[in-house]
Design a protein around this motif. Structure first.
Motif, PDB file in Angstrom:
ATOM      1  N   LEU A 171       0.582  -0.675   0.051  1.00 13.09           N
ATOM      2  CA  LEU A 171      -0.306   0.466  -0.164  1.00 13.09           C
ATOM      3  C   LEU A 171       1.059   1.101  -0.031  1.00 13.09           C
ATOM      4  N   GLY A 172       0.187   2.301  -1.019  1.00  9.56           N
ATOM      5  CA  GLY A 172       1.115   3.762  -0.753  1.00  9.56           C
ATOM      6  C   GLY A 172       0.469   4.949  -1.449  1.00  9.56           C
ATOM      7  N   PHE A 173       1.012   5.501  -1.578  1.00  6.08           N
ATOM      8  CA  PHE A 173       0.439   7.035  -2.236  1.00  6.08           C
ATOM      9  C   PHE A 173       1.148   7.332  -2.977  1.00  6.08           C
ATOM     10  N   VAL A 174       1.082   8.516  -4.094  1.00  5.40           N
ATOM     11  CA  VAL A 174       1.523   9.315  -5.203  1.00  5.40           C
ATOM     12  C   VAL A 174       1.146  10.660  -4.009  1.00  5.40           C
ATOM     13  N   ARG A 175       2.290  11.416  -4.212  1.00  6.68           N
ATOM     14  CA  ARG A 175       2.104  12.806  -4.151  1.00  6.68           C
ATOM     15  C   ARG A 175       2.889  14.196  -4.798  1.00  6.68           C
ATOM     16  N   ARG A 176       2.430  14.465  -5.579  1.00  8.70           N
ATOM     17  CA  ARG A 176       3.129  15.586  -6.149  1.00  8.70           C
ATOM     18  C   ARG A 176       4.151  16.749  -5.457  1.00  8.70           C
ATOM     19  N   THR A 177       5.407  17.241  -5.539  1.00  3.09           N
ATOM     20  CA  THR A 177       5.847  17.253  -5.319  1.00  3.09           C
ATOM     21  C   THR A 177       6.665  18.995  -5.273  1.00  3.09           C
ATOM     22  N   GLU A 178       6.845  19.869  -4.475  1.00  4.78           N
ATOM     23  CA  GLU A 178       7.338  21.139  -5.480  1.00  4.78           C
ATOM     24  C   GLU A 178       8.599  21.545  -6.263  1.00  4.78           C
ATOM     25  N   LEU A 179       9.459  20.229  -6.236  1.00  3.18           N
ATOM     26  CA  LEU A 179      10.342  19.969  -6.629  1.00  3.18           C
ATOM     27  C   LEU A 179      10.760  19.691  -7.975  1.00  3.18           C
ATOM     28  N   THR A 180      11.309  19.995  -8.915  1.00  5.24           N
ATOM     29  CA  THR A 180      11.423  19.306 -10.298  1.00  5.24           C
ATOM     30  C   THR A 180      12.177  18.619 -10.463  1.00  5.24           C
ATOM     31  N   ALA A 181      11.571  18.000 -11.127  1.00  7.73           N
ATOM     32  CA  ALA A 181      12.813  16.264 -12.272  1.00  7.73           C
ATOM     33  C   ALA A 181      13.006  16.539 -12.989  1.00  7.73           C
ATOM     34  N   ALA A 182      14.128  15.275 -13.586  1.00  3.51           N
ATOM     35  CA  ALA A 182      14.717  15.599 -14.662  1.00  3.51           C
ATOM     36  C   ALA A 182      14.650  16.102 -15.913  1.00  3.51           C
ATOM     37  N   THR A 183      13.347  15.472 -16.018  1.00  3.75           N
ATOM     38  CA  THR A 183      12.406  15.751 -17.533  1.00  3.75           C
ATOM     39  C   THR A 183      12.012  17.568 -17.055  1.00  3.75           C
ATOM     40  N   GLY A 184      12.210  18.204 -16.211  1.00  6.62           N
ATOM     41  CA  GLY A 184      11.656  19.424 -16.100  1.00  6.62           C
ATOM     42  C   GLY A 184      10.652  19.330 -15.276  1.00  6.62           C
ATOM     43  N   GLU A 185       9.867  18.538 -15.372  1.00  6.00           N
ATOM     44  CA  GLU A 185       8.145  18.872 -14.825  1.00  6.00           C
ATOM     45  C   GLU A 185       7.908  18.402 -13.247  1.00  6.00           C
ATOM     46  N   ARG A 186       7.329  18.202 -13.297  1.00  7.26           N
ATOM     47  CA  ARG A 186       7.134  18.905 -10.950  1.00  7.26           C
ATOM     48  C   ARG A 186       7.563  17.120 -10.610  1.00  7.26           C
ATOM     49  N   HIS A 187       8.265  16.470  -9.868  1.00  5.58           N
ATOM     50  CA  HIS A 187       8.249  15.936  -9.325  1.00  5.58           C
ATOM     51  C   HIS A 187       7.290  14.890  -8.793  1.00  5.58           C
ATOM     52  N   ASP A 188       7.051  13.760  -8.822  1.00  2.00           N
ATOM     53  CA  ASP A 188       5.928  12.883  -8.654  1.00  2.00           C
ATOM     54  C   ASP A 188       6.709  11.673  -7.561  1.00  2.00           C
ATOM     55  N   ALA A 189       7.056  12.011  -6.435  1.00  3.51           N
ATOM     56  CA  ALA A 189       7.423  11.105  -4.932  1.00  3.51           C
ATOM     57  C   ALA A 189       6.568   9.772  -4.722  1.00  3.51           C
ATOM     58  N   LEU A 190       6.988   8.639  -4.543  1.00  4.08           N
ATOM     59  CA  LEU A 190       6.182   7.634  -4.253  1.00  4.08           C
ATOM     60  C   LEU A 190       5.985   7.375  -2.778  1.00  4.08           C
ATOM     61  N   TYR A 191       4.510   6.680  -1.076  1.00  8.53           N
ATOM     62  CA  TYR A 191       5.527   7.181  -0.807  1.00  8.53           C
ATOM     63  C   TYR A 191       5.199   5.184  -0.536  1.00  8.53           C
ATOM     64  N   VAL A 192       5.742   4.787  -0.155  1.00  7.94           N
ATOM     65  CA  VAL A 192       5.160   3.541   0.882  1.00  7.94           C
ATOM     66  C   VAL A 192       4.669   2.655   1.764  1.00  7.94           C
TER      67      VAL A 192
END
Length: 1570
Positions: A1432-1453
Motif C-alpha cells: 500500500l502506498g500513495f503518490v504526492r506531487r512535490t514542489e521539486l523539479t524532476a530531471a525531465t523538467g516537470e514537477r516531481h511525483d514522489a511515491l510513498y510506501v
C-alpha cells in the motif's frame, strides 16, 4: 480450594429454636476461650444442627486453617446468634478498618449471582523461573487441636451464602479446575489452564482439535539457536529466512488463504495457547452492560462526546441547604491569650505536673516531661535560636523564619521542646516526616527553609558523605542542622524573657500535607487559629485540668498534634505518647496504658482498634472503664463503623462504655471538621445511615431499600465544632451549595482552620477563600469558607456524615466512586490467604479520555498462582456487581514491595507513579480493558456499492489527480553504449572478457578488510566455462534444468551463476544453511530445492559435507537430495559451445524468497527482464567501467542479488563485495572500506545499518582517530522491500555526520516480489522528500498531510526515485479502480523488468494473471498490463523539479497489504503499533503484533530482568488504546531474539504467530486481557 461444608445461612440460623441458638452461642464461647478444640467444636455443632439441616456436611477443617504464623484477628458479632457473651476472634483474616459482615455477605451474594454465567477465564501463563516464591509451610498437616483458629472465620464462611458454596462445587462454575493435565513445554508446566471447554460446545478449539490438517508441516522451532540457549543467550539467532508454515508456493495475497486463516496457518491448533484464546473469546462474547453512547471520530478532528447521562439516574430533589452553625464558643475568663501563655503559666506555677510521657521500645514509660522542664528547656532553645546561631549583627534566624523539625516518631519529648522553643522564639516550625523524601524537599524549598532542628540520636542516623557532612537529599535545599539536646543549649540570662503577645493572625506553624498527586504542601496555621482550635477542642471534648490522654497518633501533625501537644498544654493535661514502633511489637500497648494510667481520653485510628482486638487474648484483666472518650480520628472513613462496632463488642466486657466512642473528621486545611461529643450514659446511640452505593456514585443520598448488596453503612462524626459553621458545596466547578440530599465537599468557616498553602497563592485561593454561591449564582454571605477535602452531607439533627475523601475520589464515566469503598469490596472477597489485608492501593489512571480504576495489592509469599488468579477474578466480579464499575487493571505485587508512608500506610501516589512508569514489578496482573473501555469510536462500516467509476468521477469532480507516477522514459534516453548490442548477460560477459580481459569486476573482502579474492572479466568468464562443463559432464543436465546454487556470499556464487547461463541451466540462488542451527535453516533449503524441482545442487565441499551430515539427517531426508556437485576443484575443460537462448523471453533465473508473512515465493526472471533491470539501474546510478561501488548485502534474492551478481557484468563497474556476516566480527569493515577506496555509491541493508548504528554509536571518536571520513559518499542506499525506516536512517545520518557523512546521502530503494526494483534514489534528481500524514485518516485508507508535531502524525519518507521505464499507479485493491492522490491504495507497476510470473508446483493461471498481467477495472484506455506489488502506498506531487523538467511525483510506501490488520473496520499497519509499544518502556528490545480471530496479540522482547515482565502489560495496553484506539487481547513477553527476523531485517510476524499458537515460544509471561 477445597469445597467448604455447607453452613446454614444467617436466615437459617435465625429460624432455629431459641434453645438451640443459645447452645450454639455457648459452644462458640467455649471455642473462643480455648476450652474445646476445633474438632470438638465442629463435631458438637454439626450434631446440634443435623436435625435442622440434613444437608450440612462436616466442615473441612483443613481449609479453615489459617497459617501458623498469622496473628488472629477478631470478627464483628454475628447478628444471627444473639448471645450476651459474644466475644469472637478469628484468624487475621480481614483488615478491621474495612470490616463489615453485611458487606461481606453482599459481596458473596454478588459473586453467587455470577455462577449462572458459565465463564471460563484464561489464566495467565507464567514461566516457572519467574517469581519463584516457596510455599511457606505447604507440608504442615493441619493442627486441629490448636486454638489459634476460631469460629470467627468459620462464621464468615457461613456468611458465604449457600449459593456461592454451590457455585464452588459446580463443575462448570465460572472458574474451573484445569482441563489439561501437565503440558510438555517448560512454560506450561507451571500453569494449569483455567476454564472448561466442555461448556462451549462447537468452540473453535474443539473444531481445531478434531480437524486433521494434512499437508502442513508444523513450522520448525526457530526461536532457539540451540535447544537450551534461548533463555540464556540474549543475542538474536542468526537472521534466518524461515520456511512458511504450510508449504504454499506462490499462493499470494490472501488468495485461497481463508482456509488457512481459520486454522491459524495450518498449525493444528488444539494447543494450550489457542484453548486459552478461545476462552478469552468466549468471555468477550458475553453481552456487556449497555455501552455508553459511543463517540464518532470525525475526519478532521476528533469529537469526543461526553458519555450521555443515564436518563434513569437518581437526581437530587431536596431544597438547597443552609449553612449549619456549631454551638457558640464559650467565653471562659481564665483562658490564656495565647498558647505560649498557657505554657508559661503551667511551667511557672505547676512545674511538677506531668505533661508528656514517652515509652521505650517495649512499651514501658521511659521519661516524663513535666511542665516545668518543658518551659525551661523551650526557653533555652528559644534563646539559643535567637542569640547563639551566628553573630550579634548577623543572626541566622529572625522572627518569622521557617525552621524544619526533623525528629523520629518515637521521640515526642524532644519534638515538643523544639516546637514550643520555636513558638517562643517566634520562628515558624515546620514538622516533617523522616528525612530523605524528595517531595518533602519541595515543601522545604517552597517554605524557604535553611535550618533544621533535630536530636543528636537522629543526626547520627542520617547518611553522611566521606568527610562527615550530612548528605544533600535529592530535591532538598541546603540545610544547616542544629542539635537541640539540652547539653548543647545555652541558658538564657536572668533578664531575658520571650515576647508573648496575644494571639493574632501571624503564622504559628506549618503542617505538611500530601496531595493526591503526591506533592507535599504546607498548610500555614496562624497563632489565633491554633489557640481558637484548642479552645474549640477543649469545649467539644470537655477537657479538664489534670486529665490523662493516651495518644497513639503521629504527634507531628493532625489530631495527634492538636490534642496531644496543644490541647494538653492548654488544659494542663498529661499525654502518654505511644509510638508506631511500639504498636508494631505490642499492639495492645495503648490499651495497657489506658488501664495503667486510668486515662480519660484515648486518641486512636481504626487500625489501632483492630490491632488491639487481634492481641486482646494476651490480656484478660485490662479495664477501659476510665475512658470517657475514645476519639477515633479516621472516623471519616466510611468503613470505620464496623471497626468501632467490633471493638465495642469485644471490650464492652472490659468496661468500655458505648457512648465513649467518638469518631471525628479532620483535614489538614480545615483542622477538626466535626467530632462526636462524649455521650451521656444510657442515652440512645446515634443512628446509622444506610445509603445506596448507586446513588452515591451519582452524588445523591438515597436510603438503600431495594438491593442490600450495594449498601454503604456510615456512622456520623458528630456535630460542627463550637464557633464553626459548615456548608456542603459541589466538589467540582464553582462552589455551588448542594441540595440537602446531595453529596458534596464539606466546607468549614471558622477561625480554627488553616490560612493558606505556604508560598502557593493560586491553590490557596481555591481552597481557603471559598465563598459559596446559591443556585442563582449569588454569594451566600461574605464569610470565606475552607474546603476540607472531605465528601459528605449534613444529616438529621445537624449530624455530619462523611462518605469519602476528595483524594480517594475516582471519577469514571461521569460517576463517582470512593477508593476506600472499592478496597472494602476487595477485602470482603475471601482472600484465601492471597493478599495482605492492609496493603491495597486503589487509584485511577487516565487512559483514552476517561479515568480507569487500578487496584494493586500485596500478595502473600505462600499464595499459589491458582489462588491468586481466583481471588483476582472474584474481586473483579464483586466490584462490578456492587459498584457497577469495571476495574481496568488488578495487580498483585510481592510482599513488602509497595511504597509505605512513615507510619505504615500505603503511599498511593508513589504506587501510581511506579505503575505508570513501569517499575511496580507485579507478580500477577489481570487487565480488563474489554469490559472497562466503552467509549471507543464506532467501528467503521465500509460503504457498499460505490463502484470504481463513481470513485473516478468523484475524483475528477473534486479536482483531484489520479495517483500515478513514472520514471524517465527509456525511449528518450540517448545511449551510445556498446552493451546495447547484446541481448543476453552471458554474451555481455563474453564480450567483456575479449574487450577488457584484465578489468577487475569484483573484489571480495574478509573481516580484516583484506581482499581475499578478485575476478577480472576474463577470470570470471573462464571459471564460468569450467562450471558449465561440469554441469553437462558430471550433472548430465540439459538446457532448461533448474540448478540450486548453495554458496556463501562471494565470487564463487557469481561464477556458478554465469556457469549455469553458459550451460543453458536456470540458476536458483539459495542461502546456505547455518551450521550451528541446521534444524531451523535446513528445512528452508530443502523446501526451495523441492519447489524449484532442482535437478542438481552446486556448492562447496564444506557445504556438501554438511548437507550429508548426521545433523542434517536429523532435520531433513538427506537420501533424496538431487545430484550434489562441488565446484572447489574444477577440471580445466570447457564446453565446445556456449548456450544461447532462442528468445530473450526465455527464463534466465529464478528468484526465491520468504516473504514477511511466511510465504515462500519464487518468481521467474526472463533474459529481457534481466537486461532491462541492469540498464535501468545503470542509468539511475550512472554506472560505467571506471566507477567503484561497495555492496554490503545478502546476494540471494531481489535487488541484493541483482547488484551483487548482475550489474557489474552489465555496466562494467567494479563491485567491492562485503559479506554482511563479516561485519559481526569487525563493525568498522563497511565504513572503513568506503573510506579506503573513496567510494561514492554504496548499498547496504537495514540489518547492516542497524548493526553500525547500535555497535558504533559510542565509537565515533575511534572512527575519527582511524582517519575514517565518509564525505566521499554521494549515495548510501538501503535496499529494502518495506516502508523506509526513517528513525534508523536519521540516527545513522546524525551519528556519522561528524565524520563527513552528508545527511542527503542516505536513501532507500523499493522493490517487491513482482518487480525487484521499482525505486532507487540514484545520483541525479531531487533529494528524497518526507511528509507527515495523519494516522487516523490512514486507517481509513485516506492520506491527509499534517504539520510536524501534530498529534497522531506519522513521518513517511519517499522510497527513492522511480527507475527509468517504470510506471506506477495507485489502485483500490478491492475494486481495482485507480484512486486519487489523497487515497491510500495498492501500488501497481508496469515496467520492462517486471518478473514474468510465479514459479510454482501447480501453475495457477488465475493467480499469475491477477498478480502479473492485470488491468485496471476502469479509466485506462490503453489497457496497460500491470503487476500488483502487494504494497500500500500513495503518490504526492512535490514542489521539486524532476530531471525531465516537470514537477516531481514522489511515491510513498506505507506497508505490505498482507501484513495489515483489519480491526474495527479500520486498516492498521503493524509497524505503527509496534513503534508505539517500543517507546513505552526501556526494557522492550523488540516488538511484533499480529491478530488471531480478531484479537490483537502483542509480543514484546524483554531485555531487562524477568521481574519487569508484568510491568509491560498495562503499559502496552495503555499505549495501544491511547494511540490506536485498539484493545490488546493478549500480551506475550518473551526473551530477546525470539521474534524471527529475516535476512533483510524484516520481522516475520506470521511465523511468530504460528510459533505462538503452537506454543513454541517459551514465553516469560502471557497475559490475556479480559
Amino acid at each position: 480450594m477445597a469445597e467448604r461444608g455447607l453452613e446454614p445461612s444467617a436466615a437459617a440460623v435465625a429460624a432455629l429454636p431459641p434453645e438451640v441458638r443459645a447452645q450454639l452461642a455457648e459452644l462458640e464461647l467455649e471455642l473462643s476461650e480455648g476450652d474445646i478444640t476445633q474438632k470438638g467444636y465442629e463435631k458438637k455443632r454439626s450434631k446440634l444442627l443435623s436435625p435442622y439441616s440434613p444437608q450440612t456436611q462436616e466442615t473441612d477443617s483443613a481449609v479453615q486453617k489459617e497459617h501458623r504464623n498469622q496473628t488472629p484477628a477478631p470478627s464483628a458479632p454475628q447478628t444471627s446468634v444473639p448471645s450476651k457473651y459474644h466475644r469472637n476472634r478469628s484468624g487475621g483474616a480481614r483488615d478491621e478498618r474495612y470490616r463489615s459482615d453485611i458487606h461481606t455477605e453482599a459481596v458473596q451474594a454478588a459473586l453467587a449471582k455470577h455462577k449462572e454465567q458459565k465463564m471460563a477465564l484464561p489464566m495467565p501463563t507464567k514461566r516457572r523461573s519467574t517469581f519463584v516464591q516457596s510455599p511457606a509451610d505447604a507440608c504442615t498437616p493441619p493442627d486441629t487441636s490448636s486454638a489459634s483458629e476460631d469460629e470467627g472465620s468459620l462464621r464468615r464462611q457461613a456468611a458465604l451464602s449457600a449459593a456461592l458454596q454451590q457455585s464452588l462445587q459446580n463443575a462448570e462454575s465460572w472458574i474451573n479446575r484445569s482441563i489439561q493435565g501437565s503440558s510438555t513445554s517448560s512454560s506450561a508446566s507451571s500453569t494449569l489452564s483455567h476454564g472448561e471447554v466442555k461448556g462451549t460446545t462447537g468452540s473453535l478449539a474443539d473444531v481445531f482439535a478434531n480437524t486433521r490438517i494434512d499437508n502442513f508441516s508444523a513450522p520448525p522451532d526457530v526461536t532457539t539457536t540451540t535447544s537450551s540457549s534461548s533463555s540464556s543467550s540474549s543475542t538474536r539467532p542468526a537472521n534466518i529466512d524461515l520456511p512458511p508454515s504450510g508449504i504454499v508456493k506462490g499462493m499470494h495475497k490472501g488468495a485461497n488463504r481463508s482456509s488457512l486463516m481459520d486454522t491459524a496457518d495450518g498449525v493444528p491448533v488444539n494447543s494450550r495457547v489457542s484453548t486459552k484464546i478461545q476462552q478469552l473469546l468466549n468471555t468477550l462474547k458475553r453481552p456487556k452492560r449497555p455501552p455508553l453512547k459511543e463517540f464518532f471520530v470525525d475526519d478532521s478532528e476528533e469529537i469526543v462526546e461526553v458519555p450521555q447521562p443515564d436518563p434513569n439516574q437518581p437526581k437530587p430533589e431536596g431544597r438547597q441547604m443552609t449553612p449549619v452553625k456549631g454551638e457558640p464558643l464559650g467565653v471562659i475568663c481564665n483562658w490564656p491569650p495565647a498558647l505560649e501563655s498557657a505554657l508559661q503559666r503551667w511551667g511557672t506555677t505547676q512545674a511538677k505536673c506531668s505533661c508528656l510521657t514517652a515509652l521505650d521500645v517495649t512499651g514501658k514509660p521511659v521519661y516524663t516531661l513535666t511542665y516545668g522542664k518543658l518551659w525551661s528547656r523551650s526557653l533555652k532553645l528559644a534563646y539559643t535560636l535567637l542569640n547563639k546561631l551566628g553573630t550579634k549583627n548577623e543572626p541566622v534566624l529572625k522572627p518569622g523564619d521557617r525552621v524544619a523539625l526533623v525528629y523520629p516518631n518515637n521521640d515526642p519529648v524532644m519534638f515538643m521542646v523544639a516546637f514550643y522553643g520555636c513558638l517562643l522564639a517566634e520562628v515558624i516550625p515546620v514538622p516533617i516526616e523522616d528525612a530523605g523524601g524528595q517531595q518533602i524537599g519541595f515543601l522545604l524549598g517552597s517554605c524557604g527553609i535553611a535550618l533544621a532542628l533535630t536530636s543528636e540520636v537522629c543526626l547520627k542516623g542520617l547518611p553522611k558523605t566521606q568527610n562527615g557532612e550530612i548528605v544533600q537529599f535529592k530535591g532538598w535545599p541546603r540545610l544547616k542542622w542544629v542539635v537541640t539536646d539540652s547539653k548543647y543549649l545555652s541558658k538564657p540570662p536572668k533578664d531575658w524573657q520571650p515576647q508573648i503577645s496575644p494571639a493574632g493572625t501571624e503564622p504559628a506553624y506549618i503542617e505538611y500535607k500530601t496531595s493526591k498527586e503526591g506533592s507535599v504542601m504546607g498548610v500555614t496555621v496562624s497563632r489565633l487559629a491554633m489557640l481558637s482550635h484548642c479552645q474549640a477542642l477543649s469545649q467539644a471534648c470537655n477537657y479538664s485540668e489534670g486529665e490523662t490522654v493516651v495518644n497513639v497518633l503521629d504527634f507531628k501533625k493532625d489530631a495527634g498534634l492538636w490534642h496531644g501537644m496543644f490541647a494538653n498544654v492548654m488544659n494542663k493535661m498529661h499525654t502518654i505518647s505511644v509510638p508506631y514502633s511500639v504498636m508494631k511489637t505490642c499492639p495492645l500497648s495503648w490499651v495497657q496504658r489506658v488501664h495503667a494510667h486510668k486515662a480519660k481520653v484515648a486518641l486512636v485510628k481504626c487500625r489501632d482498634l483492630h490491632w488491639a482486638m487481634m492481641a486482646h487474648r494476651d490480656q484478660r484483666d485490662v479495664s477501659l472503664g476510665s475512658l470517657r472518650m475514645l476519639i477515633v480520628t479516621d472516623g471519616a472513613n466510611p468503613w470505620s463503623v464496623s471497626s468501632c462496632d467490633a471493638f465495642l463488642s469485644l471490650f464492652q466486657s472490659h468496661g468500655l462504655k458505648p457512648e465513649a466512642i467518638c469518631p471525628c473528621a479532620t483535614s489538614a486545611e480545615a483542622m477538626t471538621v466535626a467530632i462526636r461529643r462524649p455521650g451521656v450514659p444510657g442515652a440512645p446511640l446515634p443512628g446509622r445511615a444506610i445509603l445506596s452505593m448507586n446513588g452515591l456514585s451519582y452524588g445523591v443520598i438515597r436510603v438503600n431499600t431495594e438491593d442490600k448488596n450495594s449498601a454503604l453503612t456510615v456512622q456520623d462524626v458528630g456535630h460542627v465544632m463550637p464557633g464553626g459553621m459548615m456548608c456542603i458545596v459541589k466538589p467540582d466547578g464553582p462552589p455551588h451549595l448542594c441540595k440537602t440530599d446531595e453529596i458534596g465537599e464539606i466546607c468549614v468557616s471558622s477561625r480554627t482552620g488553616g490560612m493558606m498553602y505556604f508560598g502557593l497563592a493560586g491553590v490557596t485561593k481555591n481552597t481557603f477563600e471559598v465563598i459559596p454561591v446559591n443556585s442563582a449564582g449569588s454569594p451566600v454571605g461574605d464569610m470565606p469558607f475552607i474546603r476540607s477535602g472531605l465528601l459528605g452531607f449534613v444529616g438529621p439533627g445537624s449530624l455530619v456524615f462523611v462518605v469519602g475523601k476528595m483524594d480517594g475520589l475516582l471519577m469514571v464515566s461521569g460517576r463517582r466512586h470512593n477508593a476506600d469503598d472499592i478496597v472494602a469490596t476487595g477485602l470482603a472477597v475471601e482472600s484465601m490467604k492471597t493478599v495482605y489485608r492492609g496493603r491495597i492501593a486503589v487509584f485511577s489512571v487516565s487512559v483514552f479520555y476517561d479515568e480507569r480504576i487500578v487496584v494493586v495489592a500485596e500478595q502473600r509469599p505462600d499464595a499459589s498462582e491458582e489462588d491468586s488468579f481466583q481471588w483476582m477474578s472474584r474481586v473483579l466480579q464483586a466490584i462490578d456487581s456492587i459498584h457497577q464499575v469495571g476495574v481496568y487493571c488488578l495487580a498483585l505485587v510481592p510482599a513488602n514491595t509497595l511504597p509505605k508512608t512513615p507510619l505504615g500506610g500505603i503511599h498511593i501516589s508513589q504506587t501510581k507513579q511506579l505503575f505508570l512508569e513501569g517499575s511496580l514489578h507485579p507478580c500477577n496482573i489481570l487487565m480488563c480493558p474489554h469490559t472497562c473501555v466503552t467509549n471507543l469510536p464506532k467501528p467503521r462500516q465500509k460503504q457498499p456499492g460505490v463502484g470504481p467509476a463513481s470513485v473516478m468521477v468523484g475524483n475528477l469532480v473534486a479536482g483531484k489527480r489520479i495517483a500515478q507516477a513514472a520514471g524517465r522514459d527509456l525511449g528518450q534516453i540517448e545511449e551510445n553504449d556498446l552493451v546495447r548490442k547484446h541481448q543476453f548477460l552471458a554474451e555481455i560477459l563474453q564480450w567483456r572478457a575479449q574487450a577488457t580481459p584484465d578489468h577487475v569486476l569484483f573484489m571480495l573482502l574478509n573481516a580484516k578488510g583484506t581482499t581475499v579474492c578478485t575476478a577480472s572479466c576474463l577470470q570470471l568468464h573462464k571459471r564460468a566455462e569450467r562450471i558449465a562443463s561440469v554441469l553437462s559432464d558430471k550433472g548430465h543436465l540439459n538446457a532448461g534444468d533448474n540448478v540450486v546454487l548453495l554458496y556463501p556470499p562471494g565470487i564463487e556464487l557469481i561464477a556458478a551463476f554465469y556457469g549455469c547461463l553458459y550451460a543453458g541451466c536456470i540458476p536458483v540462488t539459495v542461502r546456505p544453511p547455518h551450521a550451528q542451527n541446521l534444524a531451523a535453516t535446513l528445512p528452508t533449503v530443502r523446501m526451495i530445492v523441492d519447489v524449484s524441482k532442482a535437478a542438481c545442487i552446486l556448492t562447496t565441499q564444506t557445504l556438501l559435507r554438511l548437507l550429508r551430515s548426521r545433523e542434517a539427517a536429523a532435520a531433513v531426508d538427506v537420501k533424496t537430495w538431487p545430484t550434489i556437485l562441488d565446484t572447489d576443484d574444477l577440471p580445466r575443460k570447457k564446453l565446445p559451445q556456449l548456450y544461447k537462448p532462442p528468445t530473450p523471453e526465455m527464463l534466465a533465473y529464478l528468484d526465491f524468497s520468504v516473504s514477511t508473512t511466511g510465504m515462500l515465493t519464487g518468481v521467474k526472471m526472463s533474459h529481457s527482464a534481466v537486461n532491462a533491470l541492469c540498464r535501468a539501474i545503470k542509468l539511475q546510478c550512472e554506472l560505467y567501467s571506471s566507477r567503484q561501488i561497495a555492496i554490503c548485502l545478502d546476494p540471494y534474492c531481489g535487488l541484493g542479488f541483482a547488484l551483487w551478481c548482475l550489474c557489474s557484468v552489465y555496466s562494467g563497474h567494479q563491485s567491492i563485495l562485503i559479506p554482511p556476516m563479516e561485519l559481526e566480527n569487525n563493525l568498522f569493515l563497511w565504513l572503513a572500506t568506503v573510506n579506503q577506496y573513496k567510494i561514492r555509491d554504496t548499498f547496504c541493508s537495514y540489518s547492516v545499518m542497524e548493526l553500525c548504528t547500535k555497535g558504533l554509536g559510542n565509537q565515533v571518536e575511534v572512527l575519527k582517530t582511524r582517519g575514517i571520513n565518509l564525505s566521499c559518499i554521494r549515495t548510501c542506499v538501503v535496499v529494502a522491500e518495506e516502508r523506509p525506516r526513517i528513525a534508523l536512517q536519521q540516527s545513522f545520518s546524525k551519528l556519522f555526520k561528524d565524520i563527513g557523512l552528508s545527511p542527503r546521502a542516505v536513501s532507500t530503494t523499493f522493490g517487491s516480489r513482482v518487480n525487484v526494483a521499482i525505486c532507487l534514489q540514484g545520483t541525479s534528481g531531487p533529494d528524497p522528500t518526507t511528509v507527515y500524514v495523519d494516522l487516523k485518516s490512514l486507517r481509513h485508507d485516506r492520506v491527509r498531510l499534517v504539520e510536524r508535531g501534530a498529534p497522531q502524525s506519522l513521518l513517511l519518507s519517499e522510497s527513492g526515485k522511480i527507475l527509468p521505464g517504470v510506471k506506477v499507479v495507485i489502485v483500490n485493491p478491492e475494486t481495482k479502480g485507480p484512486v486519487g492522490d489523497s487515497h491510500l491504495g495498492e501500488i501497481w507497476v508496469n515496467s520492462p523488468h517486471t518478473a514474468s510470473g510465479y514459479y510454482t508446483i501447480y501453475d495457477s493461471e488465475t493467480l499469475q494473471a491477477d498478480h502479473f498481467n492485470t488491468r485496471l477495472s476502469f479509466g485506462d484506455a490503453a489497457q496497460t498490463l500491470w503487476a500488483r506489488t502487494g504494497y500500500l502506498g500513495f503518490v504526492r506531487r512535490t514542489e521539486l523539479t524532476a530531471a525531465t523538467g516537470e514537477r516531481h511525483d514522489a511515491l510513498y510506501v506505507v506497508g505490505a497489504l498482507d501484513e495489515t490488520l483489519e480491526l474495527r473496520g479500520l486498516r492498521y499497519h503493524p509497524i505503527d503499533i509496534e513503534t508505539s509499544v517500543s517507546r513505552v518502556h526501556r526494557s522492550i528490545a523488540e516488538c511484533a503484533v499480529f491478530t488471531w480471530t480478531n484479537l490483537l496479540v502483542v509480543v514484546v522482547e524483554l531485555c531487562g530482568s524477568e521481574h519487569e515482565a508484568l510491568d509491560l502489560v498495562p503499559l502496552v495496553t495503555n499505549v495501544v488504546l491511547e494511540e490506536h484506539y485498539l484493545i490488546v487481547g493478549v500480551v506475550v513477553v518473551v526473551d530477546p531474539g525470539v521474534i524471527p527476523i529475516n535476512s533483510r531485517g524484516e520481522k516475520q510476524r506470521m511465523h511468530l504467530r504460528d510459533s505462538f499458537l503452537a506454543d513454541q515460544l517459551d514465553p516469560i509471561y502471557v497475559a490475556y486481557n479480559m
